[in-house]
Design an enzyme around this catalytic site. Structure first.
Site, PDB file in Angstrom:
ATOM      1  N   GLU A  42       0.828  -1.209   0.000  1.00 32.55           N
ATOM      2  CA  GLU A  42       0.000   0.000   0.000  1.00 32.55           C
ATOM      3  C   GLU A  42       0.864   1.262   0.000  1.00 32.55           C
ATOM      4  O   GLU A  42       0.563   2.233  -0.691  1.00 32.55           O
ATOM      5  CB  GLU A  42      -0.929  -0.001   1.218  1.00 32.55           C
ATOM      6  CG  GLU A  42      -2.065  -1.000   1.141  1.00 32.55           C
ATOM      7  CD  GLU A  42      -3.039  -0.674   0.017  1.00 32.55           C
ATOM      8  OE1 GLU A  42      -3.413   0.501  -0.132  1.00 32.55           O
ATOM      9  OE2 GLU A  42      -3.396  -1.608  -0.731  1.00 32.55           O
ATOM     10  N   CYS A 199     -12.391   2.304 -14.869  1.00 28.71           N
ATOM     11  CA  CYS A 199     -12.894   3.669 -14.671  1.00 28.71           C
ATOM     12  C   CYS A 199     -11.706   4.621 -14.562  1.00 28.71           C
ATOM     13  O   CYS A 199     -11.334   5.059 -13.475  1.00 28.71           O
ATOM     14  CB  CYS A 199     -13.754   3.707 -13.400  1.00 28.71           C
ATOM     15  SG  CYS A 199     -14.812   5.158 -13.250  1.00 28.71           S
ATOM     16  N   CYS A 206     -17.292   1.845 -19.970  1.00 25.97           N
ATOM     17  CA  CYS A 206     -18.586   1.532 -19.360  1.00 25.97           C
ATOM     18  C   CYS A 206     -19.145   0.193 -19.830  1.00 25.97           C
ATOM     19  O   CYS A 206     -19.892  -0.461 -19.100  1.00 25.97           O
ATOM     20  CB  CYS A 206     -19.586   2.648 -19.652  1.00 25.97           C
ATOM     21  SG  CYS A 206     -19.094   4.263 -18.975  1.00 25.97           S
ATOM     22  N   CYS A 209     -17.935  -2.341 -17.392  1.00 24.36           N
ATOM     23  CA  CYS A 209     -18.010  -1.975 -15.981  1.00 24.36           C
ATOM     24  C   CYS A 209     -19.136  -2.743 -15.292  1.00 24.36           C
ATOM     25  O   CYS A 209     -20.279  -2.742 -15.778  1.00 24.36           O
ATOM     26  CB  CYS A 209     -18.241  -0.469 -15.837  1.00 24.36           C
ATOM     27  SG  CYS A 209     -18.453   0.063 -14.122  1.00 24.36           S
ATOM     28  N   CYS A 215     -24.545   3.400 -12.348  1.00 26.21           N
ATOM     29  CA  CYS A 215     -23.716   4.608 -12.387  1.00 26.21           C
ATOM     30  C   CYS A 215     -24.540   5.816 -12.840  1.00 26.21           C
ATOM     31  O   CYS A 215     -24.992   5.879 -13.981  1.00 26.21           O
ATOM     32  CB  CYS A 215     -22.530   4.397 -13.315  1.00 26.21           C
ATOM     33  SG  CYS A 215     -21.425   5.820 -13.395  1.00 26.21           S
TER      34      CYS A 215
END
Length: 345
Positions: A42, A199, A206, A209, A215
């Site tokens: 991370e 995205c 899209c 997605c 959305c």
């Protein structure tokens, strides 16, 4: 519209199912509940591409296999292994965090995001990621990619440069979490995968997605209008003259930078504000060669670098802090990327 009214039904379930079938599954820091590895990945992935981290992550683990090894290492060794990744405050905080885990928690990372966030270099989103992946805590992440995904799904047009709007988005992110804690690792990974592969900032896919039907930005026909962040970061610039002093033995004069400021804690060629100051610092240097200057771009600042190479005797050192370093030694030191590139030229 209230916060809860914005939350689309089935969002978390769609993401969890999609990640299982289409998400990233084989990154070296995945498929583990070891908080050390998750934390390390991370921190490395903050403002750094996955492709870059893939090279550093295994080397770092080989040298520092656990938090105890990292805590016990000299900071110079940590910075040396981090060299080239940039944003070196991450490496310094990484070292401090490992020492804090040993001192405060007996070498075991705390299980709650609230406690993780008290450690050096661990912000709210990173703490949530560690807690979700390793301990299945229902804690929301909100890094740059996730902000983009959520503001588009929710058509949230609040200016994220304003703290109150970001706090609202945090509340929305928390409300979107799956009800089952066991879904948290995959849900958290799904958000990361969606923002990294589908995205995207200037391009949306899209058609593939998993939450396109939920959305609201897609429904409006303008997904690229989100997120909204009006305040622009002010950029600054600085001109740095770099003394590249080399003696007859091929050694180079390097100084360790102060703990604060540019390239903090790293080894570097001596830095001066002007050509005159540089030349005065090594009056015994001969044959100055002016290397073509170039611009090194940092997040908020442009550095205009002007290297000057000079040769001389080791008996006459430059009149500035530093030491002669053998050609076989400096590649192992923690060096800023432009200095490393220059010395390898």
């Amino acid at each position: 519209m209230s916060v809860s009214d914005r939350v689309p039904y089935g969002f978390a379930r769609c993401l969890v199912d999609w990640q299982r079938q289409h998400g990233r599954q084989s990154l070296p820091w995945q498929n583990t509940q070891d908080p050390y590895r998750v934390w390390l990945s991370e921190i490395m992935l903050q403002q750094t591409q996955v492709s870059t981290v893939l090279g550093y992550f295994p080397r770092f683990l080989a040298r520092f296999p656990d938090v105890a090894a990292l805590a016990a290492a000299p900071q110079d060794d940590v910075l040396a292994l981090w060299s080239g990744l940039g944003y070196y405050s991450r490496a310094r905080n990484l070292h401090k965090c490992a020492q804090a885990v040993m001192a405060r928690f007996g070498g075991a990372f705390p299980r709650r995001a609230e406690d993780l966030q008290t450690l050096p270099g661990i912000g709210r989103s990173t703490a949530a990621a560690i807690a979700a992946f390793c301990f299945q805590e229902r804690a929301a992440i909100l890094d740059g990619n996730v902000k983009r995904v959520l503001t588009r799904v929710l058509a949230y047009g609040g200016d994220l440069a304003l703290a109150k709007n970001e706090r609202t988005l945090w509340s929305l992110a928390q409300d979107l979490l799956p009800e089952q804690a066991t879904d948290m690792p995959r849900y958290t990974q799904a958000l990361m995968d969606l923002g990294a592969t589908v995205c995207l900032p200037r391009k949306v896919q899209c058609a593939v997605c998993p939450v396109s039907t939920l959305c609201q930005a897609k429904g409006q026909g303008e997904p690229l209008a989100y997120p909204v962040k009006i305040r622009k970061l002010k950029r600054s610039s600085a001109t740095l003259w770099l003394l590249w002093a080399v003696n007859a033995q091929g050694q180079v004069w390097l100084q360790k930078r102060p703990d604060k400021g540019i390239w903090a804690g790293l080894f570097s060629l001596p830095v001066f504000d002007s050509e005159a100051e540089l030349l005065a610092a090594w009056a015994h240097g001969k044959d100055p060669q002016y290397i073509a200057p170039w611009k090194h771009v940092l997040t908020h600042r442009d550095l205009h670098l002007h290297p000057v190479q000079m040769t001389g005797s080791a008996r006459k050192s430059p009149a500035c802090e530093g030491q002669w370093v053998d050609a076989g030694v400096w590649p192992e030191l923690g060096l800023p990327a432009p200095i490393r590139t220059l010395l390898a030229y």
